[in-house]
Design an enzyme around this catalytic site. Structure first.
Site, PDB file in Angstrom:
ATOM      1  N   ASP A  91       0.832  -1.211   0.000  1.00  0.00           N
ATOM      2  CA  ASP A  91       0.000   0.000   0.000  1.00  0.00           C
ATOM      3  C   ASP A  91       0.867   1.262   0.000  1.00  0.00           C
ATOM      4  OD1 ASP A  91       0.860  -0.886   2.538  1.00  0.00           O
ATOM      5  OD2 ASP A  91      -0.473   0.569   3.490  1.00  0.00           O
ATOM      6  N   GLU A  92       0.229   2.336  -0.417  1.00  0.00           N
ATOM      7  CA  GLU A  92       0.758   3.693  -0.235  1.00  0.00           C
ATOM      8  C   GLU A  92       2.208   3.856  -0.674  1.00  0.00           C
ATOM      9  OE1 GLU A  92      -1.997   5.005   3.562  1.00  0.00           O
ATOM     10  OE2 GLU A  92      -0.060   4.125   3.996  1.00  0.00           O
TER      11      GLU A  92
END
Lengths: 655, 655
Positions: free
Chosen positions: B298-299
């Protein structure tokens, strides 16, 4: 009512031998770090790491090691001290705190441990953050033997209970854990030589040898000796359930489920008994590195000896006319077995007989007179009379009980020196692993102070102020004495009206008047009632008594009393349905009604005081009679609420 | 207000698939025993022993094994099931309770574990003692993947925290522990192959491999899979603090102390990166026997990729134009490494790209639409959107969040079957080992029910009733969500006016409105304020709202409200000096004043209602404005007290 950060003299227990306050405070923030200078070993490093965790628990500060730019506390230790904690080792330390830093010096690791315990108690909220006050402390203990006995036989005490109590002991500088490991109700140690002892004698609830090694190491890390007790020749039903052949009656035996003094007793006349004990001691004693080994020896019933003709004949043949003589013979042979394993013998008063050598230690449940008698004959002794936690006495009673008082007060200096200290005793007939913390703490902190601090530190008011602070502080060690009470109130209430149940619980005290009645209790009886959740002294009522002392002069005090009395009066109608619907709480419904009455009487008294009006003739006597009536024990509880109310009633009548 | 023993439908969570009540109750006393008939193994026997201990904690009964004359509960298990808990294994069970005995049948040990969890929740105080109601239950879960993620990277979570949360998970039938083990703020696993990972990347706070094996076995014993997450290629600052050579920027890197999304990212273009990950996975994956391995994903911030000309050239050469393309390339190579170790890959939404095989599992923090999109393309998925515990939302919000709602509601049966379940997520920026239990529980029980029980079990009122019972009951598993709150109130108050502080604490809720402001927080900021001690939903205020609903018709309800409003009004003068003298509590002084105002407004409204008098024109608007004003967040808390007061105000005005 302490609203400001406590002065150090209000947070320390036991009080140090010498303390000088200075100006300023050392701030304790996320940067707080500890450095060890001079001598260092695993034990000291582990203790410093624990101190950091302790401060985290006390404050909620995130003390990551990496944050320490410059350490705030330096520990300068001059040497290791004994490899395992030993009787009489040097426990002294010096602590200097300034606004910039703190320095702890000690000749031994154990001394450093004691100093760290002091430091932890000094960390408190200041006006702008956590801080330690600037001061100078020089400290060392008055007595060398400062113990807590936990009975793991009557009710089983899991390893976690022992660990957290050791942690709390260290926090108040106790240094002997006396582990009562066998009794009629259980033999709690794994034996590989005689496996039936734990297999048949423990209901499956015993410490493995690994667990014992773990606890001994855990205690050592905290500067605590572990003195095991295997109580013989009486209190041995659980042994005999496994090995009836060493008993004095034909058997068979079953683990005892009741409480009391029982007849089963080892056979002191057969060599097989000593062969058994010899093998067992050779296995078990090495698990415990301490120099002392406790053989119990209390409450021997000689009925089975009298009933056994072979034992009687042995007695006649060997000039052992009485049970006492037989026990003395037994003890001498047991002493040989203890000595053979390199240990000195400890036993309860009963073992004291002139033919035992003077390196034994007499553990007195009988009192200072017994202790003094031993000391005058050259025996060393420790006191537990007056320190029985299961008697549910106020802390002040234990606190006033000095080992060198009574008959012991008139001993010579040399004789006095033989009084080594004392031990708080937590017999476990009426406690379980659940509530044992709440019976041991915080009262044991008062006993710890009695044994550590100067003889002239005796003011109970100061003691209670500090015990209250230490009680809160102890929760940071992991002990669950306060958490348990809260949790059990929720269990009792089922989450319904818990706040109202707490109002009642805060106004009652567990009492021991019914102890005799409780003798019908057994290990099958649940200890899950209100009496098992509340302490023998109400902290709230004590605070309210302090407030009541100011009622004449302070409107704020009267307002506080009025609020509490109102709450008591109005609590019962709300709480009653909960009490009546619960099989566990039904018994305390009358106490809740009595609390309402106490509130009403208190409000009436306040009314007279505030109106400056003299009560009518007979009012005082009537109120005192009513208060005496509602103070009568019920459900093994005593309502403590009448105490401050009585003060108000007397104040009202004195106008 | 539940005053009688709860009906089973009031104590069970999650609700079983099918339940029929019968007449009578099975008494649970000291004789209670458990017998295992049919298949048996260590796991089942250990679970039965734990059930006994659990009942001891719930009841205070001394359940010694020896006391069981005839066992009250027999467990008939037909086989072991998989050696380690596996996705989709049979978790069904049948439970029959009569007034004489109880019988639990299950095809697998895991099914028996689920049935024992149900049995434990059924043990409750009856009119004459503890009992289980007679009933018939047939039960199995709706979703196969029911998880809790704990982030051990942002704040360190010691082994004890993990253990007790696993115990609580088992109590509500959760079956996946997702362990977030690395992030910018820490790499929490001992690596023998790359020791700098834990030595330089963890502040010394990491799980040894032995501890990981212990936790995996502990979870297995409770029928819980352990899915480890090593978040890559972003969220890797702590890795790079140890091994900067696998990063995309020149370094050096330092463990991140702040919260947020950061730039450091693994270099996806160098074979050395994959060689490193390959060696590390070969070491670490075998510690976790579960079939699934979570790579995070993620991210990812592509700033360092853009700034690195070598990475840019690699992208140009290989047709990887964007950061997304580079990450997709990275994921494909990581997938090979995961597959080589016999595991299937799990990752957050971002990993979903058409070139990944359909045996990966997409973990959605984005929502049902994202999940549905994956399912329609043949990917399986689990939902965490709507289950973020750190968002401090009411349990009802999580409860209403069905994995098969929204865009996922219109999937075909085959597509729906790809939605495996969900996971509650406990990100740890704003929780510590101290308060994490109180952020996870009891709300996670509501999520557990969403994932286990039928889709039509949706009534929030019933959920709250049962969650309240389960919250109390969970304390018997060792989880400390309620105990922590009580302990921290004592720490905050220093033991002075704790009851009054509790009145305030019970009337406020931790809120997330200030989360953005909190972004200035770092791992050095203590989480020891009132907001860190109170839950995001007030159980007391919820109960009071129920009472307020009856205010028109019930005098008892009005009396209860009057008592509480009076207490609020009178609390502030007593509490204020404590708040003002404490650096930790000063910030909540305005809330205490507002609580007094809420009490006063409530009392005024009650006055109108009881006098049957119509308030003057404008009164309603003025009170509502005043309530809105005092509801405004302060010190990251929201005063919840205005909610029931507003109900009274509206009732008064409606006359």
């Amino acid at each position: 009512m302490v609203l400001q950060a406590a002065a150090p003299s209000e947070s320390l227990m036991p009080l140090p031998a010498k303390m000088t306050l200075a100006e300023g405070r050392l701030a304790i923030g996320p940067d707080f770090g500890i450095a060890i200078t001079g001598f260092s070993d695993d034990r000291l490093r582990a203790a410093a790491a624990r101190l950091r965790v302790r401060i985290v628990h006390q404050t909620g500060l995130p003390l990551l090691p990496q944050f320490n730019a410059a350490p705030a506390l330096t520990i300068a230790c001059r040497g290791a001290g004994p490899a395992v904690p030993a009787l009489g080792e040097d426990e002294s330390y010096t602590l200097d705190v300034t606004a910039e830093s703190a320095r702890l010096s000690a000749p031994t690791v154990t001394g450093a441990l004691r100093g760290m315990a002091t430091f932890a108690q000094l960390v408190a909220p200041g006006p702008d953050g956590y801080a330690v006050p600037a001061l100078h402390i020089e400290d060392s203990p008055r007595f060398a033997w400062r113990g807590l006995m936990i009975d793991a036989a009557r009710h089983w005490m899991p390893v976690g209970v022992i660990e957290r109590n050791l942690e709390a002991m260290a926090a108040v500088k106790l240094n002997v854990f006396h582990w009562h490991l066998s009794d009629d109700q259980g033999f709690r140690v794994e034996s590989k030589v005689f496996p039936l002892l734990h297999q048949k004698g423990s209901d499956g609830l015993f410490y493995t040898q690994d667990q014992i090694r773990h606890i001994v190491a855990f205690a050592r890390d905290r500067g605590i000796r572990v003195v095991p007790e295997f109580d013989i020749p009486g209190h041995t039903t659980a042994w005999l359930a496994a090995y009836p052949e060493i008993g004095s009656a034909p058997g068979p035996y079953k683990i005892e489920r009741a409480w009391g003094i029982f007849e089963p007793v080892l056979d002191p006349t057969r060599d097989e008994t000593y062969a058994f004990l010899g093998k067992l001691f050779a296995e078990i004693i090495p698990l415990f590195p301490d120099e002392y080994f406790h053989i119990g020896g209390d409450e021997v019933v000689d009925k089975q000896w009298k009933a056994n003709s072979r034992i009687q004949e042995f007695g006649a043949r060997n000039n052992l006319a009485t049970g006492h003589d037989l026990q003395a013979y037994f003890n001498k042979r047991v002493l040989q077995l203890v000595t053979r394993n390199g240990r000195k013998m400890v036993g309860w008063d009963e073992i004291l007989r002139p033919d035992l050598p003077t390196d034994i230690v007499v553990h007195s449940w009988r009192g200072q007179a017994s202790l003094a008698e031993g000391a005058s004959k050259g025996y060393r002794g420790i006191l537990s009379y007056g320190y029985y936690l299961d008697h549910l006495r106020p802390a002040a009673v234990h606190y006033a009980n000095d080992p060198l008082s009574g008959k012991a007060a008139s001993l010579s200096a040399a004789e006095s020196a033989r009084i080594l200290g004392g031990e708080a005793c937590m017999w476990s007939e009426y406690v379980t692993a659940e509530n044992v913390d709440s019976r041991i703490w915080p009262r044991t902190a008062a006993i710890a102070e009695r044994l550590w601090s100067s003889r002239d530190v005796t003011d109970p008011a100061s003691m209670y102020t500090r015990m209250r602070a230490v009680s809160l502080n102890l929760e940071a060690t992991g002990i669950q004495h306060r958490a348990y009470t809260a949790r059990n109130l929720e269990r009792l209430s089922g989450g319904v009206r818990t706040a109202e149940l707490a109002v009642l619980a805060n106004a009652v005290e567990a009492n021991r008047l019914d102890l005799l009645r409780r003798r019908r209790f057994t290990s099958r009886v649940p200890l899950n009632r209100l009496v098992d959740s509340v302490p023998p002294e109400s902290e709230s009522i004590r605070a309210l008594e302090e407030t009541a002392r100011n009622a004449a002069s302070s409107a704020a005090a009267r307002a506080e009393l009025r609020a509490m009395f109102t709450r008591w009066r109005d609590n019962d109608p709300v709480l009653r349905p909960v009490l009546q619907s619960s099989f566990l709480l039904r018994e305390v419904a009358p106490i809740s009604e009595n609390l309402a009455s106490a509130g009403a009487i208190g409000l009436a008294a306040l009314g007279y005081i505030e109106r400056g009006e003299k009560p009518f003739a007979g009012w005082l006597d009537a109120q005192k009679a009513a208060l005496a009536e509602i103070e009568k024990p019920c459900a093994e509880l005593t309502l403590a609420a009448p105490r401050p109310v009585r003060m108000l009633v007397e104040l009202a009548a004195s106008k």
